[in-house]
Design a protein around this motif. Structure first.
Motif, mmCIF file in Angstrom:
data_model
loop_
_atom_site.group_PDB
_atom_site.id
_atom_site.type_symbol
_atom_site.label_atom_id
_atom_site.label_comp_id
_atom_site.label_asym_id
_atom_site.label_seq_id
_atom_site.Cartn_x
_atom_site.Cartn_y
_atom_site.Cartn_z
ATOM 1 N N PHE A 304 0.842 -1.191 0.000
ATOM 2 C CA PHE A 304 0.000 0.000 0.000
ATOM 3 C C PHE A 304 0.882 1.248 0.000
ATOM 4 O O PHE A 304 1.129 1.876 1.025
ATOM 5 C CB PHE A 304 -0.938 -0.010 1.208
ATOM 6 N N GLN A 305 1.340 1.616 -1.195
ATOM 7 C CA GLN A 305 2.189 2.775 -1.401
ATOM 8 C C GLN A 305 1.641 3.580 -2.568
ATOM 9 O O GLN A 305 1.047 3.026 -3.501
ATOM 10 C CB GLN A 305 3.631 2.347 -1.690
ATOM 11 N N VAL A 306 1.870 4.873 -2.535
ATOM 12 C CA VAL A 306 1.350 5.746 -3.589
ATOM 13 C C VAL A 306 1.903 5.333 -4.951
ATOM 14 O O VAL A 306 1.183 5.333 -5.956
ATOM 15 C CB VAL A 306 1.688 7.220 -3.284
ATOM 16 N N LYS A 307 3.177 4.964 -4.997
ATOM 17 C CA LYS A 307 3.799 4.612 -6.278
ATOM 18 C C LYS A 307 3.216 3.333 -6.876
ATOM 19 O O LYS A 307 3.419 3.058 -8.063
ATOM 20 C CB LYS A 307 5.311 4.467 -6.097
ATOM 21 N N GLN A 308 2.494 2.540 -6.075
ATOM 22 C CA GLN A 308 1.895 1.306 -6.572
ATOM 23 C C GLN A 308 0.467 1.503 -7.073
ATOM 24 O O GLN A 308 -0.174 0.541 -7.458
ATOM 25 C CB GLN A 308 1.900 0.240 -5.465
ATOM 26 N N SER A 316 -7.654 -3.791 -10.732
ATOM 27 C CA SER A 316 -9.018 -3.442 -10.329
ATOM 28 C C SER A 316 -10.118 -4.189 -11.091
ATOM 29 O O SER A 316 -11.135 -4.548 -10.480
ATOM 30 C CB SER A 316 -9.232 -1.932 -10.448
ATOM 31 N N PRO A 317 -9.981 -4.481 -12.398
ATOM 32 C CA PRO A 317 -11.071 -5.205 -13.068
ATOM 33 C C PRO A 317 -11.329 -6.596 -12.490
ATOM 34 O O PRO A 317 -12.479 -6.946 -12.200
ATOM 35 C CB PRO A 317 -10.598 -5.287 -14.524
ATOM 36 N N VAL A 318 -10.275 -7.378 -12.308
ATOM 37 C CA VAL A 318 -10.495 -8.731 -11.806
ATOM 38 C C VAL A 318 -10.929 -8.706 -10.342
ATOM 39 O O VAL A 318 -11.754 -9.527 -9.910
ATOM 40 C CB VAL A 318 -9.234 -9.601 -11.990
ATOM 41 N N LEU A 319 -10.404 -7.753 -9.566
ATOM 42 C CA LEU A 319 -10.825 -7.647 -8.168
ATOM 43 C C LEU A 319 -12.292 -7.238 -8.079
ATOM 44 O O LEU A 319 -13.037 -7.749 -7.227
ATOM 45 C CB LEU A 319 -9.945 -6.649 -7.428
ATOM 46 N N THR A 429 -13.120 -15.767 -1.613
ATOM 47 C CA THR A 429 -13.040 -14.657 -0.653
ATOM 48 C C THR A 429 -11.654 -14.581 -0.022
ATOM 49 O O THR A 429 -11.050 -13.499 0.076
ATOM 50 C CB THR A 429 -14.099 -14.829 0.449
ATOM 51 N N PHE A 430 -11.133 -15.714 0.398
ATOM 52 C CA PHE A 430 -9.794 -15.737 0.996
ATOM 53 C C PHE A 430 -8.736 -15.322 -0.020
ATOM 54 O O PHE A 430 -7.817 -14.549 0.293
ATOM 55 C CB PHE A 430 -9.484 -17.132 1.537
ATOM 56 N N MET A 431 -8.863 -15.822 -1.239
ATOM 57 C CA MET A 431 -7.884 -15.491 -2.279
ATOM 58 C C MET A 431 -7.926 -14.001 -2.613
ATOM 59 O O MET A 431 -6.880 -13.366 -2.807
ATOM 60 C CB MET A 431 -8.190 -16.316 -3.527
ATOM 61 N N THR A 432 -9.126 -13.427 -2.698
ATOM 62 C CA THR A 432 -9.251 -12.015 -3.029
ATOM 63 C C THR A 432 -8.673 -11.139 -1.925
ATOM 64 O O THR A 432 -7.970 -10.150 -2.198
ATOM 65 C CB THR A 432 -10.736 -11.655 -3.254
ATOM 66 N N PHE A 436 -5.378 -8.643 -2.479
ATOM 67 C CA PHE A 436 -5.485 -7.191 -2.310
ATOM 68 C C PHE A 436 -4.621 -6.673 -1.169
ATOM 69 O O PHE A 436 -3.966 -5.632 -1.298
ATOM 70 C CB PHE A 436 -6.947 -6.807 -2.072
ATOM 71 N N PHE A 437 -4.579 -7.381 -0.049
ATOM 72 C CA PHE A 437 -3.921 -6.858 1.140
ATOM 73 C C PHE A 437 -2.513 -7.397 1.374
ATOM 74 O O PHE A 437 -1.743 -6.785 2.123
ATOM 75 C CB PHE A 437 -4.764 -7.147 2.387
ATOM 76 N N VAL A 438 -2.162 -8.512 0.789
ATOM 77 C CA VAL A 438 -0.894 -9.156 1.134
ATOM 78 C C VAL A 438 0.069 -9.211 -0.046
ATOM 79 O O VAL A 438 1.241 -8.860 0.085
ATOM 80 C CB VAL A 438 -1.148 -10.588 1.666
#
Length: 498
Positions: A304-308, A316-319, A429-432, A436-438
């Motif tokens: 979670f960084q601005v450059k990312q 975002s589409p697949v998520l 759900t676990f995979m998503t 996104f977070f890890v």
């Protein structure tokens, strides 16, 4: 089912030919951003030499350069074994399969092109064939779950042309993982538990998330235990079902943890370094998690960084499609568990009669014994089914009448069967959440690409009569086509793409 299945196989083959053609064309028209893939230092253990003509050497170099990004590591592991600590991030199924093919089917090419070039050829052939087989299993699994061959066909077409297509035709482990995970799930829902257990275990030697497939056996065990304890009033059978499910789930973890043990032996016990690596001293020395964190910076919220931000936009589409799938099926499951006939639906699922309660089409010949308990012989099961069939029918009818009288009618779409969808949604759900977070979020496109609910939900949107759904269906088609084109252009030329 034979005709649609044959059509899916043909479409899968066509999609692979299309992606390969686009990738080769892009490679011919554009110069690779990073040419380091053409560098092939000799193996540390046994340096190999290859003498050939200038033309053969040029062809071998061109072929070898087709291994890009992670493909470089897979090819290196297949050729030289696991030489470095970070190479253990690439699980052994693909390298071992490439080496096997290179030494058997494609062995005559080795004296001409050299071993590394033949390894690259073997990997490409293997993965493209594996994808075609995976697409066939995807269709057969979708028929079992959705109870609608039309919906299964549409979802399978989307899978054949999925946004991560370029990875399924490259030296990546996605194709083998999809083959063994989808194949294992098909056999699990068909009642062939031993075959399913083996295939799902093998999927864990292709990708680390293959170990999560153990959850499907847990789901099966819970259904069987419910049937034994509530319906049959036999708690001993319920305990036996839970123990069996636990053992089968444990078996699926074996290949992944065996590879971690192999890494521990090579690096911690028999390594050449005088200083012990930090992960070797941990209470649970997991090499894979250390590599992901130490070399690639994988960890909770670490990306979670601005450059990312561009990478988050890329994913975002697949998520978004994954979140929609989860929300849609969660709503459907909520309706199901509020209904009065939930007990009968669970029992029907265990006994393989969910075809009747979910208004199935012509797939009754396919779904003969989904989640067969395996605890009673066929004669006993058949007798019990006949005894309870009329009672179940009456109870279901009474339950529906009750729902109507209270104004709450459970509406089950023709192409969906809620109970069987449950483990898929929990898995997605676990995979998503993890993607996104890890993880590095751009990997989401291929990380989630073998999750059936994404394509099931997308196929539902495509045929929805609502105006808003038609617009979203258009965006889905554009998204799939655009990512195939972008992937085929960027990825082979060593430009970042998921």
């Amino acid at each position: 089912m034979a005709a649609p299945l044959a059509a899916i196989v043909r479409l899968a083959a066509v999609s692979r030919a299309l992606v390969l053609a686009l990738s080769l064309l892009a490679r011919l028209l554009f110069r690779p951003y990073d040419t380091s893939a053409s560098l092939h230092p000799p193996c540390l253990s046994s340096p190999s030499s290859h003498n050939s003509t200038a033309a053969a050497a040029a062809a071998a170099a061109a072929i070898s350069s087709l291994a890009v990004w992670d493909g470089v590591h897979f090819a290196r592991s297949a050729e030289c074994g696991y030489e470095y600590e970070q190479s253990f991030a690439f699980l052994p199924l693909l390298p071992a399969s490439m080496a096997l093919l290179s030494r058997t089917l494609f062995a005559p090419l080795v004296p001409v092109l050299g071993y590394r070039a033949v390894l690259v050829i073997s990997g490409h052939v293997l993965n493209n064939v594996a994808f075609v087989a995976a697409a066939a299993y995807f269709y057969r699994l979708s028929v079992l779950i959705l109870k609608d061959s039309g919906a299964a066909y549409r979802a399978s077409v989307l899978f054949c042309f999925n946004p991560a297509s370029v990875f399924y035709s490259s030296l990546y482990s996605e194709s083998l993982y999809a083959l063994f995970s989808l194949g294992g799930l098909f056999y699990l829902f068909s009642g062939a538990n031993n075959v399913a257990m083996i295939m799902l275990a093998v999927s864990g030697s292709a990708r680390s998330n293959g170990a999560l497939n153990a959850g499907y056996f847990c789901f099966q065990a819970l259904l069987q235990a419910y049937d034994a304890a509530i319906q049959k009033k036999r708690p001993i059978l319920a305990v036996q079902a839970l123990i069996t499910g636990f053992l089968r789930s444990t078996f699926i973890f074996i290949p992944f943890f065996a590879f971690q043990a192999y890494g521990y032996l090579n690096i911690c016990l028999h390594g050449n370094s005088d200083e012990l690596r930090p992960w070797c001293k941990a209470k649970l020395p997991l090499l894979y998690s250390f590599i992901q964190s130490h070399y690639w910076g994988v960890g909770f919220l670490r990306y979670f960084q601005v450059k990312q931000l561009p990478n988050f936009l890329l994913a975002s589409p697949v998520l978004s499609l994954a979140v929609y799938s989860i929300a849609h099926y969660t709503k459907m499951l909520h309706q199901l568990f509020q209904s009065n006939n939930i007990h009968e639906k669970i029992i029907a699922t265990v006994e393989g009669r969910s075809v009747e309660l979910c208004e199935s089409s012509d797939v009754a010949t396919v779904l003969k014994s989904a989640f067969s308990s395996g605890l009673n012989n066929k004669k006993q099961a058949h007798t019990e089914v006949k005894k309870r069939k009329s009672a179940a029918s009456e109870a279901t009818s009474a339950s529906l009448d009750s729902d109507r009288s209270t104004g709450r009618i459970l509406k089950v779409d023709k192409d969906e069967c809620p109970i069987l969808v449950l483990p898929f949604i929990l898995h997605l759900t676990f995979m998503t959440f993890t993607a996104f977070f890890v993880m590095h979020v751009q990997v989401s496109t291929r990380f989630l690409s073998a999750s059936p609910p994404i394509y099931w939900a997308a196929s539902r949107i495509l045929v929805s009569p609502r105006g808003s759904s038609k617009r979203w269906g258009y965006f889905i088609v554009v998204y799939f086509i655009a990512y195939i084109l972008l992937g085929s252009l960027l990825f082979p030329n060593f430009y970042p793409f998921t």
